[in-house]
Scaffold this motif. Structure first.
Motif, PDB file in Angstrom:
ATOM      1  N   TYR A  18       0.837  -1.195   0.000  1.00  0.00           N
ATOM      2  CA  TYR A  18       0.000   0.000   0.000  1.00  0.00           C
ATOM      3  C   TYR A  18       0.877   1.253   0.000  1.00  0.00           C
ATOM      4  CZ  TYR A  18      -3.893   3.057   1.361  1.00  0.00           C
ATOM      5  OH  TYR A  18      -4.848   4.042   1.390  1.00  0.00           O
ATOM      6  N   GLY A  21       2.501   1.797  -3.312  1.00  0.00           N
ATOM      7  CA  GLY A  21       1.511   2.359  -4.228  1.00  0.00           C
ATOM      8  C   GLY A  21       1.398   3.862  -4.091  1.00  0.00           C
ATOM      9  N   ILE A  24       4.135   5.281  -6.290  1.00  0.00           N
ATOM     10  CA  ILE A  24       3.964   5.125  -7.740  1.00  0.00           C
ATOM     11  C   ILE A  24       2.819   5.984  -8.265  1.00  0.00           C
ATOM     12  CG2 ILE A  24       3.417   3.472  -9.570  1.00  0.00           C
ATOM     13  CD1 ILE A  24       4.663   1.297  -7.768  1.00  0.00           C
ATOM     14  N   GLY A  25       1.681   5.976  -7.577  1.00  0.00           N
ATOM     15  CA  GLY A  25       0.486   6.650  -8.067  1.00  0.00           C
ATOM     16  C   GLY A  25       0.663   8.128  -8.398  1.00  0.00           C
ATOM     17  N   CYS A  28       2.417   9.388 -11.676  1.00  0.00           N
ATOM     18  CA  CYS A  28       1.653   9.367 -12.932  1.00  0.00           C
ATOM     19  C   CYS A  28       0.525  10.401 -12.917  1.00  0.00           C
ATOM     20  CB  CYS A  28       1.061   7.987 -13.170  1.00  0.00           C
ATOM     21  SG  CYS A  28       2.235   6.638 -13.153  1.00  0.00           S
ATOM     22  N   THR A  29      -0.253  10.401 -11.854  1.00  0.00           N
ATOM     23  CA  THR A  29      -1.501  11.146 -11.873  1.00  0.00           C
ATOM     24  C   THR A  29      -1.336  12.646 -11.672  1.00  0.00           C
ATOM     25  OG1 THR A  29      -1.774  10.565  -9.545  1.00  0.00           O
ATOM     26  CG2 THR A  29      -2.906   9.190 -11.169  1.00  0.00           C
ATOM     27  N   SER A  45     -10.187   7.971  -8.971  1.00  0.00           N
ATOM     28  CA  SER A  45      -9.340   7.452  -7.906  1.00  0.00           C
ATOM     29  C   SER A  45     -10.156   7.024  -6.691  1.00  0.00           C
ATOM     30  CB  SER A  45      -8.320   8.527  -7.512  1.00  0.00           C
ATOM     31  OG  SER A  45      -7.553   8.119  -6.419  1.00  0.00           O
ATOM     32  N   HIS A  49     -10.519   3.197  -5.451  1.00  0.00           N
ATOM     33  CA  HIS A  49     -10.039   2.918  -4.087  1.00  0.00           C
ATOM     34  C   HIS A  49     -11.122   2.207  -3.289  1.00  0.00           C
ATOM     35  CE1 HIS A  49      -8.664   3.629   0.037  1.00  0.00           C
ATOM     36  NE2 HIS A  49      -7.457   3.800  -0.478  1.00  0.00           N
ATOM     37  N   VAL A  71      -2.870  -2.311  -5.204  1.00  0.00           N
ATOM     38  CA  VAL A  71      -3.654  -1.521  -6.167  1.00  0.00           C
ATOM     39  C   VAL A  71      -4.337  -0.354  -5.457  1.00  0.00           C
ATOM     40  CG1 VAL A  71      -5.594  -1.575  -7.777  1.00  0.00           C
ATOM     41  CG2 VAL A  71      -4.002  -3.502  -7.682  1.00  0.00           C
ATOM     42  N   ILE A  74      -1.955   2.504  -5.176  1.00  0.00           N
ATOM     43  CA  ILE A  74      -1.723   3.193  -6.452  1.00  0.00           C
ATOM     44  C   ILE A  74      -2.912   4.068  -6.830  1.00  0.00           C
ATOM     45  CG2 ILE A  74      -1.380   2.861  -8.931  1.00  0.00           C
ATOM     46  CD1 ILE A  74       0.179   0.296  -8.233  1.00  0.00           C
ATOM     47  N   SER A  77      -3.727   7.014  -3.931  1.00  0.00           N
ATOM     48  CA  SER A  77      -2.768   8.093  -3.665  1.00  0.00           C
ATOM     49  C   SER A  77      -3.062   9.393  -4.407  1.00  0.00           C
ATOM     50  CB  SER A  77      -1.356   7.616  -3.997  1.00  0.00           C
ATOM     51  OG  SER A  77      -1.264   7.180  -5.338  1.00  0.00           O
TER      52      SER A  77
END
Length: 202
Positions: A18, A21, A24-25, A28-29, A45, A49, A71, A74, A77
């Motif tokens: 978690y 994630g 990483i999240g 990108c976002t 998101s 979630h 997941v 990711i 977040s």
């Protein structure tokens, strides 16, 4: 550990997934929110979630709960990172006192949550079982999703882009800078490297 017959290291690994994630999240976002708008990012998101929290709570084997937690990190977040951008869209800091107060509350709650969460989780597990920590989280996230459904786009550039019908960049064009930007900031921003080092050692 008792239900899935796993050791302590494996039992705590979903928490690690978690947390990973949450690294990483946002990479990108955050960039995608600047190109496609904030509302799509945080609404999708929140919904995902909630879905994967329910999947984790209903897991019948350890692999399912481990993947679901990864997941969840990711897809969950972006709510944290994009919401700060939403506050910045609505209030000009530091001139706007209300905006400054909300930002302070936002930061304080992020710190307090890490203290309250384990205490509340322990109480829930003692009174019910571990699955209820997932059900309660899903309820809270679902309530947040319903509250945010009607919130319109707040990012000025996206509003302008829609009004003028300007072209968008491709997703791949956005992701390149998104992954390069954190490393660039780590090297050139004086405050970030020491802060990251302290957090890592802590």
């Amino acid at each position: 550990m008792r239900e899935f017959h796993v050791g302590q290291t494996l039992a705590i690994s979903p928490i690690t997934f978690y947390a990973i994630g949450f690294v990483i999240g946002p990479m990108c976002t955050s960039a995608l929110s600047e190109e496609f708008g904030r509302q799509y990012i945080y609404k999708i998101s929140l919904f995902l979630h909630m879905v994967f929290t329910i999947v984790g709570g209903a897991a019948q084997n350890f692999r399912t709960i481990a993947v679901a937690r990864g997941v969840c990190g990711i897809v969950g977040s972006p709510c944290v990172t994009v919401f700060s951008g939403l506050l910045n869209d609505l209030w000009r800091m530091p001139e706007d006192k209300l905006g400054g107060t909300l930002f302070a509350m936002y930061g304080i709650m992020g710190a307090i949550a890490t203290e309250i969460g384990p205490i509340a989780g322990e109480a829930i597990v003692s009174d019910r079982d571990w699955r209820w920590t997932f059900w309660l989280t899903a309820m809270l996230v679902g309530a947040c999703f319903l509250a945010m459904v009607t919130v319109p786009e707040t990012y000025r550039l996206e509003i302008r882009r829609k009004m003028l019908k300007l072209p968008r960049s491709s997703i791949w064009h956005c992701l390149g800078p998104a992954f390069a930007r954190p490393f660039h900031m780590l090297m050139v921003e004086p405050i970030i490297l020491p802060t990251a080092a302290i957090v890592t050692m802590g």
